[in-house]
Structures are given as structure tokens and as C-alpha cells.
Design a protein around this motif. Structure first.
Motif, PDB file in Angstrom:
ATOM      1  N   ALA A 186      38.309  34.910  45.996  1.00  0.00           N
ATOM      2  CA  ALA A 186      38.666  36.187  45.367  1.00  0.00           C
ATOM      3  C   ALA A 186      38.728  36.043  43.849  1.00  0.00           C
ATOM      4  N   ALA A 187      39.239  34.909  43.359  1.00  0.00           N
ATOM      5  CA  ALA A 187      39.301  34.691  41.917  1.00  0.00           C
ATOM      6  C   ALA A 187      37.901  34.608  41.308  1.00  0.00           C
ATOM      7  N   VAL A 188      37.003  33.929  41.997  1.00  0.00           N
ATOM      8  CA  VAL A 188      35.622  33.835  41.518  1.00  0.00           C
ATOM      9  C   VAL A 188      34.973  35.223  41.485  1.00  0.00           C
ATOM     10  N   VAL A 189      35.200  36.001  42.542  1.00  0.00           N
ATOM     11  CA  VAL A 189      34.650  37.361  42.591  1.00  0.00           C
ATOM     12  C   VAL A 189      35.235  38.218  41.470  1.00  0.00           C
ATOM     13  N   SER A 190      36.521  38.053  41.183  1.00  0.00           N
ATOM     14  CA  SER A 190      37.155  38.828  40.108  1.00  0.00           C
ATOM     15  C   SER A 190      36.569  38.477  38.747  1.00  0.00           C
ATOM     16  N   VAL A 191      36.362  37.200  38.490  1.00  0.00           N
ATOM     17  CA  VAL A 191      35.772  36.786  37.215  1.00  0.00           C
ATOM     18  C   VAL A 191      34.349  37.332  37.086  1.00  0.00           C
ATOM     19  N   PHE A 192      33.606  37.261  38.169  1.00  0.00           N
ATOM     20  CA  PHE A 192      32.245  37.803  38.154  1.00  0.00           C
ATOM     21  C   PHE A 192      32.264  39.307  37.928  1.00  0.00           C
ATOM     22  N   SER A 193      33.212  40.008  38.575  1.00  0.00           N
ATOM     23  CA  SER A 193      33.337  41.451  38.386  1.00  0.00           C
ATOM     24  C   SER A 193      33.693  41.786  36.941  1.00  0.00           C
ATOM     25  N   PHE A 194      34.581  40.994  36.330  1.00  0.00           N
ATOM     26  CA  PHE A 194      34.948  41.194  34.928  1.00  0.00           C
ATOM     27  C   PHE A 194      33.730  41.037  34.024  1.00  0.00           C
ATOM     28  N   PRO A 206      39.653  42.540  43.385  1.00  0.00           N
ATOM     29  CA  PRO A 206      39.317  41.600  44.468  1.00  0.00           C
ATOM     30  C   PRO A 206      40.474  40.690  44.873  1.00  0.00           C
ATOM     31  N   VAL A 207      41.247  40.204  43.915  1.00  0.00           N
ATOM     32  CA  VAL A 207      42.401  39.357  44.250  1.00  0.00           C
ATOM     33  C   VAL A 207      43.461  40.176  44.977  1.00  0.00           C
ATOM     34  N   VAL A 208      43.716  41.406  44.517  1.00  0.00           N
ATOM     35  CA  VAL A 208      44.709  42.271  45.159  1.00  0.00           C
ATOM     36  C   VAL A 208      44.286  42.582  46.591  1.00  0.00           C
ATOM     37  N   PHE A 209      43.010  42.916  46.777  1.00  0.00           N
ATOM     38  CA  PHE A 209      42.507  43.219  48.113  1.00  0.00           C
ATOM     39  C   PHE A 209      42.580  41.991  49.015  1.00  0.00           C
ATOM     40  N   ALA A 210      42.316  40.822  48.463  1.00  0.00           N
ATOM     41  CA  ALA A 210      42.391  39.597  49.259  1.00  0.00           C
ATOM     42  C   ALA A 210      43.819  39.327  49.708  1.00  0.00           C
ATOM     43  N   LEU A 211      44.805  39.598  48.850  1.00  0.00           N
ATOM     44  CA  LEU A 211      46.207  39.350  49.208  1.00  0.00           C
ATOM     45  C   LEU A 211      46.648  40.214  50.380  1.00  0.00           C
ATOM     46  N   PHE A 212      46.374  41.517  50.318  1.00  0.00           N
ATOM     47  CA  PHE A 212      46.852  42.323  51.442  1.00  0.00           C
ATOM     48  C   PHE A 212      45.967  42.156  52.678  1.00  0.00           C
ATOM     49  N   SER A 213      44.731  41.711  52.528  1.00  0.00           N
ATOM     50  CA  SER A 213      43.918  41.374  53.705  1.00  0.00           C
ATOM     51  C   SER A 213      44.491  40.158  54.415  1.00  0.00           C
ATOM     52  N   LEU A 214      44.955  39.167  53.646  1.00  0.00           N
ATOM     53  CA  LEU A 214      45.629  38.006  54.242  1.00  0.00           C
ATOM     54  C   LEU A 214      46.929  38.411  54.922  1.00  0.00           C
ATOM     55  N   LEU A 243      32.086  45.059  45.392  1.00  0.00           N
ATOM     56  CA  LEU A 243      32.608  43.701  45.594  1.00  0.00           C
ATOM     57  C   LEU A 243      33.960  43.651  46.307  1.00  0.00           C
ATOM     58  N   PRO A 244      34.991  44.402  45.879  1.00  0.00           N
ATOM     59  CA  PRO A 244      36.286  44.292  46.553  1.00  0.00           C
ATOM     60  C   PRO A 244      36.248  44.680  48.022  1.00  0.00           C
ATOM     61  N   PHE A 245      35.497  45.720  48.364  1.00  0.00           N
ATOM     62  CA  PHE A 245      35.440  46.165  49.759  1.00  0.00           C
ATOM     63  C   PHE A 245      34.686  45.161  50.626  1.00  0.00           C
ATOM     64  N   ALA A 246      33.628  44.564  50.082  1.00  0.00           N
ATOM     65  CA  ALA A 246      32.924  43.514  50.828  1.00  0.00           C
ATOM     66  C   ALA A 246      33.835  42.329  51.081  1.00  0.00           C
ATOM     67  N   LEU A 247      34.702  42.028  50.129  1.00  0.00           N
ATOM     68  CA  LEU A 247      35.650  40.921  50.299  1.00  0.00           C
ATOM     69  C   LEU A 247      36.665  41.242  51.390  1.00  0.00           C
ATOM     70  N   VAL A 248      37.142  42.475  51.455  1.00  0.00           N
ATOM     71  CA  VAL A 248      38.071  42.878  52.513  1.00  0.00           C
ATOM     72  C   VAL A 248      37.426  42.707  53.883  1.00  0.00           C
ATOM     73  N   ILE A 249      36.187  43.172  54.025  1.00  0.00           N
ATOM     74  CA  ILE A 249      35.478  43.042  55.295  1.00  0.00           C
ATOM     75  C   ILE A 249      35.300  41.580  55.665  1.00  0.00           C
ATOM     76  N   ALA A 250      34.932  40.751  54.704  1.00  0.00           N
ATOM     77  CA  ALA A 250      34.691  39.336  54.976  1.00  0.00           C
ATOM     78  C   ALA A 250      35.974  38.633  55.431  1.00  0.00           C
ATOM     79  N   ILE A 251      37.078  38.884  54.746  1.00  0.00           N
ATOM     80  CA  ILE A 251      38.336  38.201  55.076  1.00  0.00           C
ATOM     81  C   ILE A 251      38.849  38.638  56.441  1.00  0.00           C
ATOM     82  N   THR A 252      38.938  39.929  56.662  1.00  0.00           N
ATOM     83  CA  THR A 252      39.498  40.420  57.928  1.00  0.00           C
ATOM     84  C   THR A 252      38.611  40.065  59.117  1.00  0.00           C
ATOM     85  N   GLN A 253      37.294  40.157  58.955  1.00  0.00           N
ATOM     86  CA  GLN A 253      36.408  39.834  60.067  1.00  0.00           C
ATOM     87  C   GLN A 253      36.447  38.342  60.383  1.00  0.00           C
TER      88      GLN A 253
END
Length: 393
Positions: free
Chosen positions: A107-115, A282-290, A65-75
Motif C-alpha cells: 500500500a505504501a508503494v502504491v501511495s508513493v506511485f499515486s503521489f 491506498p494506505v487508508v483503504f489497506a488498513l480498513f481492508s485488513l 489504484l485504491p479500489f484495486a488494492l481493496v479488491i486484491a487484499i480482501t479477495q
């Protein structure tokens, strides 16, 4: 939510699914193939294989999940920049929150789902898998051994049967027992049967060959002989649960009488702190991707693709968290390190976002990765060109 924020959320969400599903399918397939021997060797049905494959999936999802989020945000942000959408947003005087709010919401939704998956679904799935393995080997001769095929039941113990009859009856038994280094035993019997408890093999009309290390062989004929299987079957009918198989509530308040917990309490401590930190990635990865890709930039600016930089940061951070979690088993001081990794990373990313500065790699590392990236693109284009010419010819 504003129309522009909804637009960004939809684009990032679509790209997230596009990145997640293929990677998840590939990793899932490799994990399933590694366990296919469990089904083929034990003669289980395709339904058992499908159930096993399904139970493996929850252990993969939180990792991908976190890596897919990084790809989605940056792309998505890179595409919007190439289409001058980020430039238009900045020129219109829009706040930075127009970009950050929908992405951080996802990212928050993904984090809750991951939890939820990591602490509720995955432990139950692992428990089911362990129970499947235990039940598969509970009745060894009745469910594992195929006719006219040698099977290894235990280290140094091999069995072959000629024919399986109704009522747990077996014809043409051959058993080779090399578990005791002082001697080797070979059993032959015309027929036999496994008792109702599955702990004893009763053989009829046969002989046993006993060979010592000096080469002497003694042969004993018997009308009836009982071969004890309890050493192999007493624990295989019950699944032994480890720290990774427990839910969060057990990790927070372990049972002092639990056998596995009394043997390795440090593994339960490490698993607890891993669970409490992994879900926020996921939230951490989203922050540095932004912070890496969330700014408008000129097309003339030659730099490394934001996705490459973001994934490099993501892999480094994930490896650091994995290493710290493993070290907790032997050194409790790494608990602070495990929590510091996402906290420090988030603070750095927030500072860069607040100052409207771009988070980038050190220049020497960025230049090397950029050169490597260009060479890979040139080779890919050259290979594609040759393939196209060969097809045309």
C-alpha cells in the motif's frame, strides 16, 4: 522479509494487478471514446488519437489504484481463510504483523506511485492535451473544415467549402453568420484564402446577404471581402491552464500574476489540499481492508463477503473526500474535514487491528446488503444454468 510475508506480498500483488488492469482498461476506453470527436472532427491522424489516448491515462490511474488494492487484499485474505491458511497462521502463534506488514508495504508503494502520478505525470499530461486541443483549432479553415461539409466553427457560425487548393486557397465558399441577433449574414464567394496568421478569410468574387429580424434582405456584390476570424483564433492557439493542470510546486507557491489564478484562487487552494490527501488513500483503504478481512473465521459463519463490505466503505470514504474537496472552493472550513476523513478512518482501523476485532457494518445495513448479495448470486446462477441448458439443446 520472512518467507511467509513474501508469499502474502506476492499473492496480494498478483491479485492487485489482476484487479487493476481490466478496470483501468474499461474506464480508459470510455474516457477515450468521449474525446474521439476531437480527432474525427478536426481531421487529425491516428497518431494524434493515440497520443491523446495516452495522455488521458495518468488522470485515471490515481482514482483506480485504491479500489484495486481493496479488491486484491480482501479477495486474497478471503481465499486464504477458505483454504484454512489464516487458521494455520494463527495456530502457529504468528504475529499479526505477518499479515499487515507485507500488505501495508504494498500500500505504501502504491501511495508513493499515486503521489508521483498525481503531482508530476498527470499535470504534464493534461498540459499536453490542452495544447493539442489549442493547436488543433488554431488554424480553423486549414485543418478543421472538410470539403463539401458544413462545419460549425463557433456558436452561430457555419462554413462550407467546395474544394481546398494548394497554397491555402479555397474554392466555392459559403459562410453563414448568425452570431449577431440584430441580423443574419450569408456569404457566397467563388474563391478565397486564409492569410498567413490564420486570423482573416479573404473572399473574392461573391456576394453577401444581410437579413434583418423583420424579414428585409439586402444583397451586396463584392470583388474582395475580408472576414475576420481573430475572435475565434486568438485564444485557441494557446492553452489556458487550470488548477488541475498545475504541478505541486506551482500550487504551493502560485504566481500572483497568473491570469487564471487571479480569477479563481480558491480553486487552486482546493486542488492543493486534494493533492495532499488523495495520495494517502491506498494506505487508508489497506488498513480498513485488513480490519475487515484479516481475521480467521469459521466457514459456517454466514456473513457478507468481505469484499462487498470493504468496497462499500471505500466508495463512502472516497465520496466524502471528493465532496469535501469540492466544498473548499466556497468554504475553507472543509479543509479540516478533508484531512480528518483519512486520519479518522486510519485511527479507527488501527484500533480494530490492535484489539484483534473485526470491522463490520451496522447489523441492519449488513443484513440488507447480505440479502441483496445472495439474491444477485442466485439470479446469476439461475441465468448461468439456463444458458448452459440452452447451449446443450
Amino acid at each position: 522479509m520472512k518467507l511467509l510475508e513474501t508469499y502474502i506480498l506476492r499473492r496480494v500483488g498478483q491479485m492487485f494487478l489482476v484487479a487493476l488492469l481490466p478496470v483501468l482498461a474499461i474506464i480508459w476506453t470510455t474516457q477515450v471514446l468521449q474525446r474521439i470527436n476531437l480527432v474525427t472532427d478536426s481531421g487529425q491522424s491516428i497518431g494524434s488519437f493515440a497520443k491523446l489516448a495516452t495522455m488521458i491515462l495518468p488522470s485515471i490511474i490515481p482514482v483506480v489504484l485504491p479500489f484495486a488494492l481493496v479488491i486484491a487484499i480482501t479477495q486474497t485474505l478471503t481465499t486464504m481463510n477458505n483454504d484454512s491458511e489464516l487458521t494455520v497462521i494463527d495456530a502457529a502463534g504468528a504475529r499479526r504483523s505477518v499479515l499487515t506488514r507485507p500488505i501495508l508495504l504494498l500500500a505504501a508503494v502504491v501511495s508513493v506511485f499515486s503521489f508521483f502520478v498525481d503531482n508530476v505525470v498527470e499535470p504534464r499530461a493534461k498540459t499536453v492535451v490542452r495544447q493539442m486541443i489549442a493547436e488543433t483549432y488554431a488554424d480553423l479553415l486549414s485543418s478543421v473544415i472538410e470539403e463539401k461539409t458544413f462545419r460549425k466553427l463557433d456558436e452561430g457560425l457555419y462554413v462550407q467549402i467546395s474544394k481546398r487548393m494548394a497554397g491555402r486557397m479555397l474554392k466555392g465558399l459559403f459562410v453563414a453568420d448568425e452570431r449577431d441577433p440584430a441580423y443574419e449574414l450569408i456569404y457566397y464567394a467563388k474563391e478565397g484564402a486564409v492569410d498567413d496568421t490564420g486570423t482573416t478569410l479573404i473572399m473574392h468574387e461573391g456576394e453577401v446577404h444581410r437579413k434583418t429580424p423583420d424579414g428585409n434582405v439586402s444583397v451586396i456584390n463584392f470583388d474582395s471581402y475580408s472576414f475576420d476570424l481573430s475572435d475565434m483564433t486568438e485564444n485557441r492557439g494557446q492553452a489556458t491552464l487550470r488548477a488541475s493542470d498545475r504541478d505541486l510546486w506551482f500550487l504551493l507557491n502560485p504566481d500572483p500574476a497568473d491570469k487564471d489564478y487571479t480569477i479563481r484562487p480558491q480553486s487552486y487552494r482546493a486542488e492543493l489540499h486534494r493533492r495532499l490527501t488523495d495520495w494517502i488513500l491506498p494506505v487508508v483503504f489497506a488498513l480498513f481492508s485488513l480490519a475487515i478481512a484479516g481475521d480467521a473465521r469459521s466457514h459456517r459463519e454466514a456473513r457478507l463477503h468481505p469484499m462487498v463490505s470493504a468496497l462499500a466503505y471505500a466508495f463512502a470514504l472516497r465520496w466524502a473526500a471528493f465532496y469535501a474537496a469540492n466544498q473548499i472552493d466556497t468554504d475553507p472550513e472543509y479543509i479540516a474535514v478533508l484531512y480528518a476523513i483519512p486520519i479518522v478512518s486510519s485511527i479507527i482501523s488501527i484500533v480494530f487491528l490492535g484489539l484483534h476485532k473485526r470491522l463490520a457494518m451496522p447489523s441492519f445495513l449488513r443484513d440488507r446488503m447480505s440479502s441483496f448479495w445472495r439474491r444477485m448470486q442466485e439470479r446469476l446462477l439461475a441465468a448461468t444454468g439456463r444458458t448452459g441448458r440452452d447451449a446443450a439443446q
